[in-house]
Design a protein around this motif. Sequence first.
Motif, short mmCIF file in Angstrom:
data_model
loop_
_atom_site.label_atom_id
_atom_site.label_comp_id
_atom_site.label_asym_id
_atom_site.label_seq_id
_atom_site.Cartn_x
_atom_site.Cartn_y
_atom_site.Cartn_z
N ILE A 5 -17.52 8.28 38.93
CA ILE A 5 -17.82 9.61 39.48
C ILE A 5 -18.33 10.53 38.38
CG2 ILE A 5 -16.83 11.64 40.58
CD1 ILE A 5 -14.92 9.82 42.06
N GLU A 6 -17.69 10.46 37.20
CA GLU A 6 -18.12 11.30 36.08
C GLU A 6 -19.55 10.99 35.68
OE1 GLU A 6 -16.61 12.60 31.60
OE2 GLU A 6 -15.61 10.98 32.70
N ALA A 7 -19.91 9.70 35.64
CA ALA A 7 -21.27 9.32 35.29
C ALA A 7 -22.26 9.81 36.34
CB ALA A 7 -21.37 7.81 35.14
N GLN A 11 -25.41 12.80 35.92
CA GLN A 11 -26.80 12.47 36.19
C GLN A 11 -27.49 13.51 37.07
OE1 GLN A 11 -26.71 8.55 37.90
NE2 GLN A 11 -26.18 7.54 35.97
N ILE A 12 -26.71 14.38 37.70
CA ILE A 12 -27.29 15.43 38.54
C ILE A 12 -27.91 16.50 37.65
CG2 ILE A 12 -26.78 17.17 40.30
CD1 ILE A 12 -24.40 15.46 41.15
N ARG A 17 -26.01 20.61 39.57
CA ARG A 17 -24.67 20.16 39.18
C ARG A 17 -23.69 21.33 39.07
NH1 ARG A 17 -25.89 17.57 34.73
NH2 ARG A 17 -25.42 19.24 33.27
N THR A 18 -24.12 22.41 38.46
CA THR A 18 -23.25 23.58 38.31
C THR A 18 -22.87 24.16 39.67
OG1 THR A 18 -24.26 24.09 36.17
CG2 THR A 18 -23.03 25.86 37.26
N TRP A 19 -23.87 24.27 40.55
CA TRP A 19 -23.62 24.80 41.89
C TRP A 19 -22.66 23.90 42.66
CZ3 TRP A 19 -28.17 25.67 45.88
CH2 TRP A 19 -27.69 26.40 46.97
N LEU A 20 -22.87 22.58 42.56
CA LEU A 20 -22.00 21.63 43.25
C LEU A 20 -20.55 21.73 42.77
CD1 LEU A 20 -21.62 19.13 45.11
CD2 LEU A 20 -22.22 17.72 43.13
N ILE A 21 -20.37 21.76 41.46
CA ILE A 21 -19.02 21.82 40.90
C ILE A 21 -18.31 23.10 41.31
CG2 ILE A 21 -17.72 22.03 38.74
CD1 ILE A 21 -19.75 20.10 37.48
N LEU A 22 -19.01 24.24 41.24
CA LEU A 22 -18.40 25.51 41.62
C LEU A 22 -18.05 25.54 43.11
CD1 LEU A 22 -20.59 28.00 39.54
CD2 LEU A 22 -18.18 27.44 39.17
N ALA A 23 -18.90 24.93 43.93
CA ALA A 23 -18.63 24.90 45.37
C ALA A 23 -17.40 24.05 45.67
CB ALA A 23 -19.85 24.33 46.12
N ARG A 79 -28.30 16.75 47.94
CA ARG A 79 -29.38 15.74 47.98
C ARG A 79 -30.74 16.38 47.75
NH1 ARG A 79 -31.02 10.80 49.99
NH2 ARG A 79 -32.99 10.78 51.12
N TYR A 80 -31.06 17.43 48.50
CA TYR A 80 -32.41 17.99 48.41
C TYR A 80 -32.56 18.97 47.26
CZ TYR A 80 -33.41 15.44 52.59
OH TYR A 80 -33.59 14.41 53.48
N SER A 81 -31.49 19.62 46.86
CA SER A 81 -31.55 20.45 45.66
C SER A 81 -31.82 19.56 44.44
CB SER A 81 -30.24 21.23 45.47
OG SER A 81 -30.28 21.98 44.27
N ARG A 82 -31.13 18.43 44.39
CA ARG A 82 -31.35 17.50 43.28
C ARG A 82 -32.77 16.96 43.28
NH1 ARG A 82 -27.73 12.09 41.79
NH2 ARG A 82 -29.05 11.38 40.07
N MET A 83 -33.26 16.55 44.43
CA MET A 83 -34.62 16.01 44.51
C MET A 83 -35.65 17.06 44.11
SD MET A 83 -34.16 13.83 48.05
CE MET A 83 -35.92 13.49 48.24
N LEU A 84 -35.42 18.30 44.51
CA LEU A 84 -36.36 19.38 44.17
C LEU A 84 -36.33 19.66 42.68
CD1 LEU A 84 -38.33 21.45 45.41
CD2 LEU A 84 -36.40 23.03 45.58
N GLU A 85 -35.13 19.72 42.12
CA GLU A 85 -35.00 20.00 40.68
C GLU A 85 -35.57 18.88 39.83
OE1 GLU A 85 -31.62 21.59 37.48
OE2 GLU A 85 -31.06 21.18 39.57
N GLU A 86 -35.51 17.65 40.34
CA GLU A 86 -36.02 16.50 39.58
C GLU A 86 -37.52 16.30 39.75
OE1 GLU A 86 -32.11 13.54 39.47
OE2 GLU A 86 -33.60 13.32 41.07
N SER A 87 -38.12 16.93 40.76
CA SER A 87 -39.55 16.73 41.00
C SER A 87 -40.34 18.00 40.71
CB SER A 87 -39.78 16.26 42.45
OG SER A 87 -39.23 17.20 43.37
N SER A 88 -40.35 18.93 41.64
CA SER A 88 -41.16 20.14 41.49
C SER A 88 -40.72 20.99 40.29
CB SER A 88 -41.08 20.99 42.76
OG SER A 88 -41.65 20.33 43.85
#
Length: 217
Positions: A5-7, A11-12, A17-23, A79-88
Amino acid sequence: MPVGIEAWVTQIPPVTRTWLILAVLTSVAVQSQLVTPLQLYFSFKAAFTNNQPWRALTTFFYFGSISLDFVFHLFFFMRYSRMLEESSFANRKADYFWLLFLSSIMLLALSPLFNLPFLSSPLAYVPIYFWSRRHPSTPISLFGLVTITAPYLPFALVGFSWVLSGTWRAAASDLVGCAVGHVGWFVRDVWTREMVGGPTVLSEAPDVLKRLFGDDF
């Protein structure tokens, strides 16, 4: 925390990642009765008249008690925040943060008009909507039941959210998020190209923010 899980978390991309952890931490704190939702919701009176400014932040991190609806919103936003941050927004952390920051300001301004005390779900729809408009021909399979093209994804998810929550208010708040996402997409992909002819402070993060995030500019 298990190594796997840590790994996965590391990778996010950093903003997602910050938003996910705080949520997750916010919902766990509520579930553990360390805080209550009444201490987290946003209203202008509570935040600024009663000197409780943290509400302007916590409203974006509380997705509700841990439930199927919580998992639904957290999964699709991540899922889509990660995809957006990794692409656009690859190597443009400041610009992605700036998109979410300006969207948050808009949602805070719209909150009293639509009676939205919690703005986490509407903000989560901003990257979903933005990604869907930048990948208009991408086919999306929803739970293996139906296949749609990306531009219909936000509205399909609004419908699922309505079914899960059993109330139209959840769908209304998510539609507000779609509207704000549309503004963000229009400013960056339409206005800049067709009317202004270049980036503005509404479409690109200020240089000081880029330096803070360590981005090249």
